[in-house]
Design an enzyme around this catalytic site. Structure first.
Site, mmCIF file in Angstrom:
data_model
loop_
_atom_site.group_PDB
_atom_site.id
_atom_site.type_symbol
_atom_site.label_atom_id
_atom_site.label_comp_id
_atom_site.label_asym_id
_atom_site.label_seq_id
_atom_site.Cartn_x
_atom_site.Cartn_y
_atom_site.Cartn_z
ATOM 1 N N TYR A 122 4.146 4.929 -19.337
ATOM 2 C CA TYR A 122 5.193 4.159 -18.663
ATOM 3 C C TYR A 122 6.209 3.590 -19.658
ATOM 4 O O TYR A 122 7.299 3.186 -19.272
ATOM 5 C CB TYR A 122 4.593 3.017 -17.819
ATOM 6 C CG TYR A 122 3.833 3.501 -16.592
ATOM 7 C CD1 TYR A 122 3.722 4.848 -16.302
ATOM 8 C CD2 TYR A 122 3.228 2.603 -15.729
ATOM 9 C CE1 TYR A 122 3.032 5.291 -15.191
ATOM 10 C CE2 TYR A 122 2.536 3.040 -14.609
ATOM 11 C CZ TYR A 122 2.433 4.389 -14.354
ATOM 12 O OH TYR A 122 1.738 4.830 -13.248
ATOM 13 N N LYS A 175 -8.939 11.125 -20.511
ATOM 14 C CA LYS A 175 -8.833 12.567 -20.225
ATOM 15 C C LYS A 175 -8.900 13.273 -21.580
ATOM 16 O O LYS A 175 -8.001 14.017 -21.987
ATOM 17 C CB LYS A 175 -7.511 12.833 -19.478
ATOM 18 C CG LYS A 175 -7.380 14.236 -18.930
ATOM 19 C CD LYS A 175 -8.286 14.539 -17.760
ATOM 20 C CE LYS A 175 -8.112 15.972 -17.294
ATOM 21 N NZ LYS A 175 -9.171 16.432 -16.398
ATOM 22 N N ASP A 177 -10.565 12.281 -13.695
ATOM 23 C CA ASP A 177 -10.729 13.003 -12.419
ATOM 24 C C ASP A 177 -12.107 12.715 -11.826
ATOM 25 O O ASP A 177 -12.257 12.476 -10.626
ATOM 26 C CB ASP A 177 -10.480 14.509 -12.588
ATOM 27 C CG ASP A 177 -10.990 15.082 -13.900
ATOM 28 O OD1 ASP A 177 -11.457 14.299 -14.755
ATOM 29 O OD2 ASP A 177 -10.938 16.312 -14.078
ATOM 30 N N ASP A 208 -3.347 2.628 -12.787
ATOM 31 C CA ASP A 208 -2.444 2.498 -11.648
ATOM 32 C C ASP A 208 -2.987 3.323 -10.476
ATOM 33 O O ASP A 208 -3.109 2.839 -9.339
ATOM 34 C CB ASP A 208 -1.058 3.021 -12.075
ATOM 35 C CG ASP A 208 0.038 2.671 -11.089
ATOM 36 O OD1 ASP A 208 -0.269 2.089 -10.043
ATOM 37 O OD2 ASP A 208 1.202 3.001 -11.365
ATOM 38 N N ASP A 239 -5.463 2.129 -6.731
ATOM 39 C CA ASP A 239 -5.111 2.377 -5.322
ATOM 40 C C ASP A 239 -6.242 3.125 -4.621
ATOM 41 O O ASP A 239 -6.534 2.864 -3.450
ATOM 42 C CB ASP A 239 -3.816 3.198 -5.214
ATOM 43 C CG ASP A 239 -2.593 2.297 -5.011
ATOM 44 O OD1 ASP A 239 -2.570 1.211 -5.617
ATOM 45 O OD2 ASP A 239 -1.679 2.674 -4.256
#
Ligand code: NAD
Length: 376
Positions: free
Chosen positions: A146, A197, A230, A254, A258
């Site tokens: 970001y 990752k 994942d 982020d 959710d």
């Protein structure tokens, strides 16, 4: 700090969309603790977003900047909305939530994931999967893709356009957030799961190596595991009770939070805090806000769930005011309000009756009054 010694200065910044509606309820609850439990607090209202932009040409006008500069804690609502020419992208970007996080070095974002048993029916997951869920997603907030440079959109010689961003983490950024994770875990069930990752990204290779090094050097008493992002998304849905503290970078946090919101039944239930570094006086700037955004689809209708804002106030009581008992009292009041049947539309069972944003605030205040009377 402003005014009397020991008084905590809270800037109340509702923002846009449903932000002002839900923040008003959080503010009422904090005021209740000031009135009834002698909470040492002063409030400053701070405008943010389209309204001040249209009046003064700035999303965050000077009075707002002064208010949040002076604040120990900020009770924020939400930002965003339908794309509009009324606020040009440049003006928005200059004073965006990302810019605020960077300005105050709010690097540690804590998102507790907990589901009240009375809300099991509101979650799309089965009750047996939800049993015992109580974990924190700790998201790094000042780094990663970001903020990474270079970034941009360029036109290639063949006329195609190419968009690019940079995922980047330094040793010190990784240690800073991992340290918060290990310290949090020591006060909980002693488990940290670091999410990356590493099989694909160099930034994740470094992330995993540095988390492991810090763990070996200073936090060997905490259990450390690693998980690919994942798999983490899948495990949050499959068996969320396995987690205690999950630490991860900006973009992964982020997205995962959710996903985890559905464990809690609704985005409208999830509080958060973003913490800055501890200063020389032992104080730490903190921005408390619901995890959700401005929800333009329901803004202005008085139907948004204010419990994420109210539970953010509980986090503020615990972390900024050091009032664990008051925080627990408020969390119990939220449970009591839900147990009394109060439901906003996002958490109602099919065919059930709903209450408005304000009525949900009323139900929490009524439960606080009852608890206070019972304690007399
Ligand atoms: P959102 O969180 O605003 O809404 C997602 C869905 O959840 C919507 O259906 C909404 O109605 C529902 N919802 C959210 N909060 C709710 C509440 N308290 N009660 C009941 N239902 C609720 O996410 P979005 O729609 O992807 O984004 C809308 C805008 O918000 C965008 O401009 C986005 O950039 C911005 N945003 C801001 C923040 C923030 O201020 N921290 C966070 C996320 C998104």
């Amino acid at each position: 700090m402003n005014g009397r010694a020991n008084t905590i200065n809270v800037a109340v910044m509702g923002g846009e969309g449903i932000g002002p509606e839900v923040t008003a309820q959080g503010h009422r609850v904090l005021q209740w603790f000031a009135d009834r439990r002698a909470l040492p607090v002063t409030f400053t209202e701070a405008e943010y977003g389209k309204v001040p932009y249209l009046r003064e040409g700035e999303v965050m006008p000077p009075a707002t900047k002064a208010a949040i500069d002076a604040a120990d804690a900020i009770l924020f609502g939400a930002t965003g909305g339908p794309e509009t020419v009324e606020v040009p992208a440049e003006a928005r970007r200059k004073d965006s939530l990302l810019a605020i996080r960077q300005r105050y070095k709010l690097f540690a974002n804590l998102r507790p994931i907990f589901i009240d048993p009375v809300l099991h029916e509101a979650s799309p997951l089965k009750a047996r999967v939800l049993h015992g869920v109580d974990f924190i997603i700790l998201r790094e907030l000042n780094g990663g893709i970001y903020f990474g440079e270079p970034r941009g959109i360029e036109t290639l010689p063949d006329g195609q356009r190419r968009g690019f961003n940079t995922e980047t983490y330094t040793t010190s950024e990784i240690h800073r957030i991992a340290r918060v994770a290990f310290e949090l875990a020591r006060g909980r069930r002693g488990k940290v799961c670091s999410v990356d990752k590493q099989n694909v990204l160099e930034s994740s290779v470094l992330w995993r190596e540095e988390v492991t090094k810090l763990h070996a050097a200073e936090f060997a008493d905490v259990e450390l595991t690693h998980m690919y992002v994942d798999n983490a998304a899948m495990q949050i849905v499959r068996a969320p009770s396995q987690f205690d503290v999950m630490v991860t970078g900006n973009i992964f946090g982020d997205i995962l939070s959710d996903c985890a919101a559905m464990v809690a039944g609704s985005l409208g239930m999830l509080p958060s805090v973003s913490l800055g570094p501890v200063d020389a006086n032992g104080r730490r700037k903190a921005l408390y806000e619901p995890v959700h955004g401005s929800a333009p689809d329901i803004a202005g209708k008085g139907v948004a769930n204010p419990l994420a804002s109210i539970l953010s106030v509980a986090m503020m009581l615990r972390l900024t005011f050091g009032r664990s008992e008051d925080a627990a009292m408020l969390e119990r009041a939220v449970t009591a309000a839900l147990a009394s049947g109060a439901r906003t539309a996002d958490i109602v069972e099919p065919g059930g009756a709903t209450v408005s944003t304000t009525a949900m605030g009323d139900a929490v205040l009524a439960a606080l009054n009852t608890a206070e009377e019972a304690a007399r």
